[in-house]
Write a protein that holds these residues in place. Structure first.
Motif, PDB file in Angstrom:
ATOM      1  N   VAL A  68      -3.470   7.848   0.811  1.00 17.60           N
ATOM      2  CA  VAL A  68      -4.939   7.899   0.836  1.00 17.60           C
ATOM      3  C   VAL A  68      -5.389   9.073   1.699  1.00 17.60           C
ATOM      4  CG1 VAL A  68      -7.019   6.547   1.305  1.00 17.60           C
ATOM      5  CG2 VAL A  68      -4.876   5.365   0.764  1.00 17.60           C
ATOM      6  N   ALA A  69      -6.355   9.830   1.210  1.00 19.30           N
ATOM      7  CA  ALA A  69      -6.885  10.937   2.015  1.00 19.30           C
ATOM      8  C   ALA A  69      -7.505  10.392   3.298  1.00 19.30           C
ATOM      9  CB  ALA A  69      -7.941  11.698   1.226  1.00 19.30           C
ATOM     10  N   ASP A  70      -7.247  11.065   4.397  1.00 22.45           N
ATOM     11  CA  ASP A  70      -7.821  10.646   5.677  1.00 22.45           C
ATOM     12  C   ASP A  70      -9.226  11.205   5.887  1.00 22.45           C
ATOM     13  OD1 ASP A  70      -5.533   9.212   6.441  1.00 22.45           O
ATOM     14  OD2 ASP A  70      -4.571  11.035   7.197  1.00 22.45           O
ATOM     15  N   LYS A 124       0.836  -1.214   0.000  1.00 20.80           N
ATOM     16  CA  LYS A 124       0.000   0.000   0.000  1.00 20.80           C
ATOM     17  C   LYS A 124       0.866   1.259   0.000  1.00 20.80           C
ATOM     18  CE  LYS A 124      -4.026   0.718   0.261  1.00 20.80           C
ATOM     19  NZ  LYS A 124      -4.093   2.102   0.571  1.00 20.80           N
ATOM     20  N   THR A 155     -12.345   9.042   6.144  1.00 22.24           N
ATOM     21  CA  THR A 155     -12.464   7.950   5.173  1.00 22.24           C
ATOM     22  C   THR A 155     -12.169   6.659   5.943  1.00 22.24           C
ATOM     23  OG1 THR A 155     -10.124   8.127   4.650  1.00 22.24           O
ATOM     24  CG2 THR A 155     -11.651   9.413   3.280  1.00 22.24           C
ATOM     25  N   GLY A 190       3.074  -1.783   4.289  1.00 18.32           N
ATOM     26  CA  GLY A 190       2.576  -0.412   4.360  1.00 18.32           C
ATOM     27  C   GLY A 190       3.691   0.593   4.148  1.00 18.32           C
ATOM     28  N   PHE A 191       3.307   1.838   4.029  1.00 18.51           N
ATOM     29  CA  PHE A 191       4.250   2.944   3.910  1.00 18.51           C
ATOM     30  C   PHE A 191       3.936   3.966   4.988  1.00 18.51           C
ATOM     31  CE2 PHE A 191       6.936   2.927   0.085  1.00 18.51           C
ATOM     32  CZ  PHE A 191       6.585   1.697  -0.416  1.00 18.51           C
ATOM     33  N   ALA A 192       4.971   4.642   5.467  1.00 12.20           N
ATOM     34  CA  ALA A 192       4.762   5.748   6.394  1.00 12.20           C
ATOM     35  C   ALA A 192       5.673   6.889   5.966  1.00 12.20           C
ATOM     36  CB  ALA A 192       5.077   5.329   7.824  1.00 12.20           C
ATOM     37  N   ALA A 193       5.069   7.960   5.461  1.00  9.14           N
ATOM     38  CA  ALA A 193       5.823   9.163   5.126  1.00  9.14           C
ATOM     39  C   ALA A 193       5.585  10.135   6.271  1.00  9.14           C
ATOM     40  CB  ALA A 193       5.312   9.756   3.815  1.00  9.14           C
ATOM     41  N   LYS A 211       2.342   2.241  13.340  1.00  7.08           N
ATOM     42  CA  LYS A 211       1.500   1.834  12.204  1.00  7.08           C
ATOM     43  C   LYS A 211       1.716   0.359  11.853  1.00  7.08           C
ATOM     44  CE  LYS A 211       1.326   6.517  10.507  1.00  7.08           C
ATOM     45  NZ  LYS A 211       1.809   7.546   9.579  1.00  7.08           N
ATOM     46  N   ASP A 225      -9.950   3.417   6.754  1.00  7.88           N
ATOM     47  CA  ASP A 225      -8.532   3.081   6.628  1.00  7.88           C
ATOM     48  C   ASP A 225      -8.415   1.710   5.958  1.00  7.88           C
ATOM     49  OD1 ASP A 225      -5.850   2.174   7.118  1.00  7.88           O
ATOM     50  OD2 ASP A 225      -5.675   3.754   8.630  1.00  7.88           O
ATOM     51  N   ILE A 226      -8.049   1.736   4.692  1.00  9.94           N
ATOM     52  CA  ILE A 226      -8.011   0.505   3.891  1.00  9.94           C
ATOM     53  C   ILE A 226      -7.015  -0.488   4.480  1.00  9.94           C
ATOM     54  CG2 ILE A 226      -7.587  -0.442   1.584  1.00  9.94           C
ATOM     55  CD1 ILE A 226      -8.170   2.453   0.512  1.00  9.94           C
ATOM     56  N   LEU A 227      -5.847  -0.002   4.826  1.00  5.66           N
ATOM     57  CA  LEU A 227      -4.786  -0.888   5.311  1.00  5.66           C
ATOM     58  C   LEU A 227      -5.139  -1.530   6.653  1.00  5.66           C
ATOM     59  CD1 LEU A 227      -2.059  -2.020   4.540  1.00  5.66           C
ATOM     60  CD2 LEU A 227      -0.983   0.003   5.512  1.00  5.66           C
ATOM     61  N   LYS A 232      -1.647  -1.810  12.297  1.00  2.00           N
ATOM     62  CA  LYS A 232      -2.259  -2.260  11.047  1.00  2.00           C
ATOM     63  C   LYS A 232      -1.922  -3.712  10.731  1.00  2.00           C
ATOM     64  CE  LYS A 232      -2.420   2.522   9.435  1.00  2.00           C
ATOM     65  NZ  LYS A 232      -2.926   3.372   8.350  1.00  2.00           N
ATOM     66  N   ALA A 288       0.032   3.924  -1.719  1.00  6.52           N
ATOM     67  CA  ALA A 288      -0.810   5.102  -1.983  1.00  6.52           C
ATOM     68  C   ALA A 288      -0.886   6.027  -0.774  1.00  6.52           C
ATOM     69  CB  ALA A 288      -2.219   4.659  -2.367  1.00  6.52           C
TER      70      ALA A 288
HETATM   71  N1  CTP Z   1      -3.742   4.018   4.445  1.00  3.48           N
HETATM   72  C1  CTP Z   1      -4.872   3.383   3.956  1.00  3.48           C
HETATM   73  N2  CTP Z   1      -6.099   3.991   4.059  1.00  3.48           N
HETATM   74  C2  CTP Z   1      -6.221   5.209   4.625  1.00  3.48           C
HETATM   75  C3  CTP Z   1      -5.082   5.869   5.132  1.00  3.48           C
HETATM   76  C4  CTP Z   1      -3.852   5.249   5.020  1.00  3.48           C
HETATM   77  O1  CTP Z   1      -4.752   2.267   3.445  1.00  3.48           O
HETATM   78  N3  CTP Z   1      -7.434   5.765   4.692  1.00  3.48           N
HETATM   79  C5  CTP Z   1      -2.431   3.347   4.338  1.00  3.48           C
HETATM   80  C6  CTP Z   1      -1.449   4.037   3.409  1.00  3.48           C
HETATM   81  O2  CTP Z   1      -1.578   3.547   2.086  1.00  3.48           O
HETATM   82  C7  CTP Z   1      -0.096   3.666   4.012  1.00  3.48           C
HETATM   83  C8  CTP Z   1      -0.401   3.490   5.492  1.00  3.48           C
HETATM   84  O3  CTP Z   1      -1.827   3.329   5.603  1.00  3.48           O
HETATM   85  O4  CTP Z   1       0.398   2.440   3.541  1.00  3.48           O
HETATM   86  C9  CTP Z   1       0.033   4.622   6.354  1.00  3.48           C
HETATM   87  O5  CTP Z   1      -0.550   5.817   5.900  1.00  3.48           O
HETATM   88  P1  CTP Z   1      -0.331   7.134   6.729  1.00  3.48           P
HETATM   89  O6  CTP Z   1      -1.094   8.263   6.117  1.00  3.48           O
HETATM   90  O7  CTP Z   1       1.144   7.309   6.940  1.00  3.48           O
HETATM   91  O8  CTP Z   1      -0.938   6.708   8.145  1.00  3.48           O
HETATM   92  P2  CTP Z   1      -2.310   7.019   8.852  1.00  3.48           P
HETATM   93  O9  CTP Z   1      -2.703   5.767   9.541  1.00  3.48           O
HETATM   94  O10 CTP Z   1      -3.308   7.617   7.913  1.00  3.48           O
HETATM   95  O11 CTP Z   1      -1.883   8.059   9.975  1.00  3.48           O
HETATM   96  P3  CTP Z   1      -1.496   9.624   9.862  1.00  3.48           P
HETATM   97  O12 CTP Z   1      -1.905  10.130   8.496  1.00  3.48           O
HETATM   98  O13 CTP Z   1      -2.236  10.264  10.980  1.00  3.48           O
HETATM   99  O14 CTP Z   1       0.004   9.678  10.058  1.00  3.48           O
END
Ligand code: CTP
Ligand code: CA
Length: 226
Positions: A101-103, A97, A128, A146-149, A161, A130-132, A165, A99
């Protein structure tokens, strides 16, 4: 002629990669999104295909060309990405994953272009899904990456995470570092494994990060097969 040896170590592996940003529509001319270029995910899809995997790429809007031999499912919103991912969930052994993804998304996307008024505007956003996190609950013997930026406390946030997850591995990168992050061709990453092992990689091209990641994916996938 130059011949490059590519190990076909992912032959028989069905892998889904998500890439790029999502777009959450406010009205027909406006949206909320992020700076993700999709390059990291597209590089992983291309490399996995070259190594023999069967690749499905679920991609948010990007300017990139779909790698040859990769099946791409284009999506816009987090909701569409969710639908596409779960449509193919049963068919894959590995999910990466990448991507962004918008939160949050606007509670109601307006059917007509919004007109400005003399007042300030309050935009109501809802979460939204959280798909992951959902994938982590259902994963059984699938490999989940997963990815964490992050912009601060990289390892702490990434480790949290990884655990929350239910991932096998998370790719952590500090996007404030020169040569890392969204719109460059290189990345500086760390791999955090479920067993607590942390690997620090040098700055390298996203194509090489993809190969390094797939080296780990191949091992994880093989370990779960037996
Ligand atoms: N992800 C997902 N669905 C979402 C948000 C995130 O599947 N609605 C996945 C991303 O693709 C990524 C991982 O979760 O692989 C981490 O995303 P990230 O935005 O870093 O983490 P969040 O859990 O959304 O936490 P935050 O944005 O608060 O750091
Ligand atoms: Ca997020």
């Amino acid at each position: 002629a130059v011949s490059v040896f590519t190990p076909k170590d992912l032959l028989g592996c069905h892998i889904m990669v998500t890439a790029g940003p999502t777009r959450e529509q406010i009205d027909p001319v406006r949206y909320i999104s992020n700076y993700s270029s999709g390059r990291m995910g597209f590089a992983i899809a291309a490399a996995a295909q070259q190594r023999g995997a069967d690749v499905i790429l679920v991609a948010g809007p990007t300017n990139l060309t779909v790698p040859v031999g990769v099946r791409c499912i284009p999506v816009f919103s987090a909701k569409e990405m969710h639908t596409a991912v779960f449509e193919h969930f049963d068919d894959v052994d590995v999910i990466v994953k990448a991507a962004a993804v918008a939160d949050y998304k606007p509670v109601d996307s307006k059917p007509q272009k919004m007109k400005k008024s003399s007042e300030d505007l309050i935009l109501y956003l809802e979460k939204t899904s959280d798909i992951l996190t959902e994938l982590g609950r259902l994963k059984k013997n699938k490999v989940l990456i997963g990815f964490a930026a992050e912009t601060e406390r990289l390892l702490a946030h990434a480790a949290e995470k990884l655990q929350k997850k239910n991932l096998d591995l998370i790719v952590a990168n500090d996007i404030t570092m020169e040569g890392a992050g969204f719109d460059v061709d290189t990345n500086i990453v760390r791999f955090l494994h479920a067993d607590g092992k942390i690997e620090e990689l040098e700055k390298m091209s996203k194509a090489n990060v993809a190969q390094q990641l797939l080296n780990r994916v191949a091992l994880l996938w093989k370990a779960k097969q037996s």
